[in-house]
Design a protein around this motif. Structure first.
Motif, PDB file in Angstrom:
ATOM      1  N   ALA A 182       0.821  -1.221   0.000  1.00 54.40           N
ATOM      2  CA  ALA A 182       0.000   0.000   0.000  1.00 54.40           C
ATOM      3  C   ALA A 182       0.854   1.270   0.000  1.00 54.40           C
ATOM      4  N   PRO A 183       1.793   1.448   0.957  1.00 55.77           N
ATOM      5  CA  PRO A 183       2.610   2.668   0.901  1.00 55.77           C
ATOM      6  C   PRO A 183       3.497   2.749  -0.336  1.00 55.77           C
ATOM      7  N   LEU A 184       3.992   1.617  -0.819  1.00 51.42           N
ATOM      8  CA  LEU A 184       4.814   1.643  -2.032  1.00 51.42           C
ATOM      9  C   LEU A 184       3.991   2.065  -3.244  1.00 51.42           C
ATOM     10  N   THR A 185       2.749   1.618  -3.309  1.00 49.73           N
ATOM     11  CA  THR A 185       1.868   2.064  -4.386  1.00 49.73           C
ATOM     12  C   THR A 185       1.614   3.564  -4.290  1.00 49.73           C
ATOM     13  N   ALA A 186       1.428   4.055  -3.063  1.00 50.74           N
ATOM     14  CA  ALA A 186       1.235   5.493  -2.869  1.00 50.74           C
ATOM     15  C   ALA A 186       2.476   6.278  -3.293  1.00 50.74           C
ATOM     16  N   VAL A 187       3.665   5.740  -3.022  1.00 47.16           N
ATOM     17  CA  VAL A 187       4.901   6.396  -3.453  1.00 47.16           C
ATOM     18  C   VAL A 187       4.967   6.458  -4.981  1.00 47.16           C
ATOM     19  N   LEU A 188       4.628   5.351  -5.637  1.00 41.87           N
ATOM     20  CA  LEU A 188       4.625   5.333  -7.105  1.00 41.87           C
ATOM     21  C   LEU A 188       3.661   6.374  -7.665  1.00 41.87           C
ATOM     22  N   LEU A 189       2.472   6.463  -7.076  1.00 38.79           N
ATOM     23  CA  LEU A 189       1.504   7.458  -7.535  1.00 38.79           C
ATOM     24  C   LEU A 189       2.023   8.873  -7.295  1.00 38.79           C
ATOM     25  N   TRP A 190       2.616   9.080  -6.128  1.00 42.47           N
ATOM     26  CA  TRP A 190       3.157  10.393  -5.765  1.00 42.47           C
ATOM     27  C   TRP A 190       4.220  10.847  -6.766  1.00 42.47           C
ATOM     28  N   LEU A 191       5.150   9.968  -7.088  1.00 37.39           N
ATOM     29  CA  LEU A 191       6.191  10.293  -8.064  1.00 37.39           C
ATOM     30  C   LEU A 191       5.616  10.411  -9.475  1.00 37.39           C
ATOM     31  N   GLY A 192       4.722   9.483  -9.821  1.00 41.37           N
ATOM     32  CA  GLY A 192       4.154   9.484 -11.162  1.00 41.37           C
ATOM     33  C   GLY A 192       3.336  10.727 -11.452  1.00 41.37           C
ATOM     34  N   PHE A 193       2.532  11.172 -10.489  1.00 43.36           N
ATOM     35  CA  PHE A 193       1.729  12.379 -10.681  1.00 43.36           C
ATOM     36  C   PHE A 193       2.630  13.607 -10.878  1.00 43.36           C
ATOM     37  N   GLN A 194       3.728  13.676 -10.132  1.00 43.97           N
ATOM     38  CA  GLN A 194       4.643  14.808 -10.294  1.00 43.97           C
ATOM     39  C   GLN A 194       5.326  14.771 -11.664  1.00 43.97           C
TER      40      GLN A 194
ATOM     41  N   PHE B  94      -2.607  17.371 -11.573  1.00 44.95           N
ATOM     42  CA  PHE B  94      -1.706  16.304 -11.146  1.00 44.95           C
ATOM     43  C   PHE B  94      -0.890  16.706  -9.916  1.00 44.95           C
ATOM     44  N   VAL B  95      -0.643  17.980  -9.720  1.00 46.51           N
ATOM     45  CA  VAL B  95      -0.005  18.419  -8.480  1.00 46.51           C
ATOM     46  C   VAL B  95      -0.951  18.201  -7.306  1.00 46.51           C
TER      47      VAL B  95
END
Length: 318
Positions: free
Chosen positions: A39-51, A64-65
């Motif tokens: 779960a947190p790793l998926t959130a990290v991927l989304l966080w980086l991907g959106f940026q 996206f920000v």
């Protein structure tokens, strides 16, 4: 227009974390303690991907920000939950309930027009030009949630025998540096686009540290998956090389100065295929032993353990 180099720096961090996700998802061991980190790793991927998307898609950069801001506090909450499960914490659930309520409320504001009102996002980075004061409140809440997780992790780790602490220390250092660097960039340099370098740098260091913990200190216990994958891939590559070599050798020896035809080569292909089928198990056994020596150096072999135990029991009953 210059070639956009800076957004490409996200790629190593995103790929590294994606590989870790796959390893944990396929990994063996205690499912509840390890797969909860998905779960947190998926959130990290989304966080980086959106940026990343915000930097390369200027018309939709504000959206996206906002999504990245929402992913950041979800990242903190899911990491806190993962640490609670990982250390098997049995204490009060009041902080978890409070953090969950705060996270849900702030995510709603993140996706609204009130939290972040104007941004500049291009190939040079992302800067927050106009935001509500609640944006900085969220940053503080995010850091506090991470702080509780780090405190629980360290407190539990210090109660363990010294030989069992290393993997938790690696998890702590890898995560803490990412939170500190990202927190500094967001709190003090939100209006400076160049500070974006701290974001993908922290993600890359996190992935490297996690890989080190996995392969050096058995963090998440996913090494059996890696061993099987490496061994199977190496076996297939070896068989492929042998097949190509034999076909070329047969063509040079038996079909020299003759026009090539499928009917002439087919019998040889059948013979080679049968030979490779017989060779697969010995080749895979060789790579199994080799990868075991590389990845499990210094660890005991369970088969040898049981064999020794059986011999000891047999000798005591004689």
């Amino acid at each position: 227009m210059d070639f956009p180099l800076q957004p490409l720096f996200y790629i190593p961090a995103i790929l590294g974390i994606a590989v870790i996700l796959i390893l944990i998802g396929l990994g063996t061991g205690n499912v509840s303690k390890h797969k909860v980190f998905l779960a947190p790793l998926t959130a990290v991927l989304l966080w980086l991907g959106f940026q990343l998307v915000a930097q390369v898609s200027e018309p939709a950069s504000l959206l996206f920000v906002r999504l990245a801001t929402a992913a950041s506090i979800l990242m903190a909450l899911t990491y806190y939950i993962a640490i609670r499960v990982y250390i098997e914490k049995r204490g009060s659930r009041l902080p978890l309930v409070l953090f969950s309520i705060l996270t849900a409320s702030l995510v709603i504001f993140d996706l609204s027009p009130w939290m972040i009102q104007a941004v500049t996002a291009d190939f040079d980075g992302i800067s927050i030009d106009q935001a509500h004061d609640l944006y900085f409140v969220q940053l503080i809440v995010t850091l506090v949630i991470f702080g509780f997780a780090f405190y629980d992790l360290l407190r539990t780790t210090l109660k363990l025998p010294k030989k069992m602490r290393a993997k938790n220390y690696v998890l702590f250092v890898s995560s803490a540096q990412a939170v500190v660097l990202s927190g500094v960039a967001s709190l003090f340099f939100a209006h400076v686009a160049a500070a974006q370098v701290l974001i993908f740098l922290s993600g890359f260091v996190f992935s490297i540290g996690t890989f080190f913990g996995i392969f050096r200190h058995q963090l998440f216990e996913v090494r059996p998956v890696v061993i099987r994958t490496v061994s199977y891939t190496a076996s297939l590559l070896t068989l492929g090389i042998i097949y190509v070599g034999l076909v070329e050798l047969i063509s040079l020896i038996f079909l020299k100065n003759q026009p090539s035809s499928e009917s002439a080569i087919d019998p040889f292909n059948i013979i080679i295929a049968l030979a490779l089928a017989l060779m697969f198990q010995p080749i895979q056994a060789f790579f199994n032993r080799l990868t075991n020596k590389i990845f499990f150096r210094g660890s005991y072999n369970i088969d040898n353990f049981y064999a020794t135990l059986n011999r000891t029991l047999a000798s005591t009953t004689d």
